[in-house]
Design an enzyme around this catalytic site. Sequence first.
Site, short mmCIF file in Angstrom:
data_model
loop_
_atom_site.label_atom_id
_atom_site.label_comp_id
_atom_site.label_asym_id
_atom_site.label_seq_id
_atom_site.Cartn_x
_atom_site.Cartn_y
_atom_site.Cartn_z
N ASP A 130 -7.11 4.23 -4.31
CA ASP A 130 -7.77 4.09 -2.99
C ASP A 130 -8.37 5.48 -2.72
O ASP A 130 -8.60 6.23 -3.68
CB ASP A 130 -6.75 3.67 -1.92
N LYS A 133 0.87 -1.19 0.00
CA LYS A 133 0.00 0.00 0.00
C LYS A 133 0.89 1.23 0.00
O LYS A 133 2.03 1.17 0.47
CB LYS A 133 -0.86 0.01 1.27
P1 NDP Z 1 -13.02 7.73 -2.61
O1 NDP Z 1 -11.94 8.71 -2.41
O2 NDP Z 1 -13.58 7.50 -3.96
O3 NDP Z 1 -14.25 8.08 -1.65
C1 NDP Z 1 -14.07 8.15 -0.27
C2 NDP Z 1 -15.39 8.57 0.37
O4 NDP Z 1 -15.30 8.42 1.78
C3 NDP Z 1 -15.72 10.04 0.11
O5 NDP Z 1 -17.10 10.21 0.12
C4 NDP Z 1 -15.07 10.73 1.32
O6 NDP Z 1 -15.63 11.98 1.66
C5 NDP Z 1 -15.33 9.70 2.42
N1 NDP Z 1 -14.28 9.79 3.43
C6 NDP Z 1 -12.96 9.56 3.23
N2 NDP Z 1 -12.29 9.79 4.38
C7 NDP Z 1 -13.20 10.19 5.27
C8 NDP Z 1 -13.11 10.55 6.64
N3 NDP Z 1 -11.94 10.58 7.28
N4 NDP Z 1 -14.27 10.88 7.28
C9 NDP Z 1 -15.46 10.87 6.63
N5 NDP Z 1 -15.59 10.52 5.34
C10 NDP Z 1 -14.48 10.17 4.68
O7 NDP Z 1 -12.45 6.36 -2.00
P2 NDP Z 1 -12.96 4.86 -2.25
O8 NDP Z 1 -14.42 4.82 -2.45
O9 NDP Z 1 -12.07 4.26 -3.27
O10 NDP Z 1 -12.56 4.18 -0.85
C11 NDP Z 1 -13.47 4.09 0.23
C12 NDP Z 1 -13.03 3.00 1.18
O11 NDP Z 1 -12.98 1.75 0.50
C13 NDP Z 1 -11.62 3.16 1.78
O12 NDP Z 1 -11.61 2.63 3.08
C14 NDP Z 1 -10.75 2.30 0.87
O13 NDP Z 1 -9.57 1.88 1.52
C15 NDP Z 1 -11.70 1.15 0.62
N6 NDP Z 1 -11.43 0.33 -0.56
C16 NDP Z 1 -11.33 0.89 -1.81
C17 NDP Z 1 -11.12 0.08 -2.91
C18 NDP Z 1 -11.07 0.62 -4.29
O14 NDP Z 1 -10.94 -0.17 -5.22
N7 NDP Z 1 -11.20 1.91 -4.51
C19 NDP Z 1 -10.94 -1.37 -2.75
C20 NDP Z 1 -11.14 -1.86 -1.42
C21 NDP Z 1 -11.36 -1.02 -0.38
P3 NDP Z 1 -14.85 13.33 1.30
O15 NDP Z 1 -14.89 13.42 -0.20
O16 NDP Z 1 -15.57 14.41 1.99
O17 NDP Z 1 -13.43 13.15 1.80
O1 2IT Z 2 -7.92 -1.66 -0.54
C1 2IT Z 2 -7.88 -2.15 -1.68
O2 2IT Z 2 -8.01 -3.36 -1.86
C2 2IT Z 2 -7.72 -1.24 -2.81
N1 2IT Z 2 -7.68 -0.03 -2.64
C3 2IT Z 2 -7.58 -1.79 -4.20
C4 2IT Z 2 -6.16 -2.25 -4.44
C5 2IT Z 2 -5.85 -2.68 -5.85
O3 2IT Z 2 -4.67 -2.99 -6.07
O4 2IT Z 2 -6.74 -2.74 -6.70
#
Ligand code: NDP
Ligand code: 2IT
Length: 445
Positions: free
Chosen positions: A166, A126
């Site tokens: 992420d 990561k």
């Molecule tokens: P994005 O940046 O697309 O969206 C994040 C969302 O969560 C936004 O709405 C953001 O609000 C909110 N958010 C982030 N940090 C905070 C915080 N500290 N407090 C309140 N709201 C918060 O990220 P993703 O959708 O990609 O990721 C979301 C979660 O999923 C994370 O935990 C990530 O690690 C996990 N994840 C993502 C994957 C992927 O493929 N993208 C795969 C597996 C897990 P704001 O815009 O106001 O910051």
């Molecule tokens: O937390 C996760 O699994 C991710 N943000 C996706 C990682 C990836 O390599 O697609």
Amino acid sequence: MQNKIKAFMEKVIQKNPGEKEFHQAVQEVVESVMPFIEKNPKYQDAKILERIVEPERVLMFRVPWQDDKGGVQVHRGFRIEMNSALGPYKGGLRFHPSVYLGILKFLAFEQVFKNSLTTLPMGGGKGGSDFDPKGKSDNEVMRFCQSFMTELQRHIGPDTDVPAGDIGVGGREIGYLFGQYKRIRNEFTGVLTGKGLSWGGSLIRPEATGYGCVYFAQEMLKTRGDSLKGKVCAVSGSGNVAQYTVEKLLHLGAKSVTLSDSSGYIYDPDGISEQKLEFVMELKNVKRGRIKEYAAKYSCKYVEGRWPWEVKCDCAFPSATQNEIHESDANQLVKNGCMLVAEGANMPTLPEAIKVFQQAKILYGPGKASNAGGVATSGLEMSQNSQRLSWTKEEVDEKLRQIMIKIHDVCVKHGKKGTFINYVDGANLAGFIKVADAMLDQGLV
Ligand code: NDP
Ligand code: 2IT
């Protein structure tokens, strides 16, 4: 057993001071696997647990860049190369002001077990930066990404370490990062996943984490002879994972009634329709606005500064960030009749809140199992890049579905206790055994 766990954790805490999220992630895994290790001395003799909590390599670097006014900005970049027993390091990049070593080490640690569960050959890593893309122009984001990649490029490669997105890193950022890698290395390879469709990306990768999480929820409900049809769902976040969770829930006849961002949440009891979701995608991915605007547009409730866990729902999909469900939230969810929690985010539920769910015997799917569809589809993107071929949407989606079913099966195999399935123990044990055995095979590395 508790003494052994305590003694092990004391060492971890002493060696990694101040990294509380990392301690939390390690504690959860150690609680699940310690009894197994005690029964299998080969893992103890080889000090697998002591080795698995130690990153193979930690990179930390300066990222200087120039803002639109010509001012100099300095951020810190990281890449944690945690474990390569099963394949090249694989895992996302997070750009968020809260990023520091402890957050990225927890994420890299979780990623090792998650990637092991996917059935695909990927190690865990990561990275990211304390840079905040919010409020920056496209040009500023580009200059930051170029500076970040100027250092990162010497450490990664399609057979070495393959980053992806992420929080704060989506298609736009991956594009700028890929462009700079290509320019410096003079090679067009699958060094990043989540790429654009016309330049090596995979169909369904943007959808994969959300879709996969909903497929996992479907499997959990099946164990109780139930389905998602007609279920009222609370979803947090409004980014990549939340958006495609809502989309798949809609396809399967469930109703999402909440979304959030770091300012607050919206509650739309009528449900987020296809058309409303389109508005959210435009708002968040193009205009980069706030979720509050949804409430103004569709005349529904907006609650400032709170999480949506106080809303009555059948199923909850935390899809924002770590530690967003506290013990009081868990009690409220259970009290309101919530029967399922499937984590789209990484470690969104605090340990005390997990206990509440488990004591109430509701279906609780931990992120490393339920959100593994994102990285699994990244693995499928890597396969397509190696073959220099693109698979159809249907093909990738079906592979994703099958992977989520397999992850669910293996969680049941290792986590079934009587009639109750402890998905935390199941995911940790299944993920651990594969990595541990590969480490034993590969000698003292
Ligand atoms: P994005 O940046 O697309 O969206 C994040 C969302 O969560 C936004 O709405 C953001 O609000 C909110 N958010 C982030 N940090 C905070 C915080 N500290 N407090 C309140 N709201 C918060 O990220 P993703 O959708 O990609 O990721 C979301 C979660 O999923 C994370 O935990 C990530 O690690 C996990 N994840 C993502 C994957 C992927 O493929 N993208 C795969 C597996 C897990 P704001 O815009 O106001 O910051
Ligand atoms: O937390 C996760 O699994 C991710 N943000 C996706 C990682 C990836 O390599 O697609």
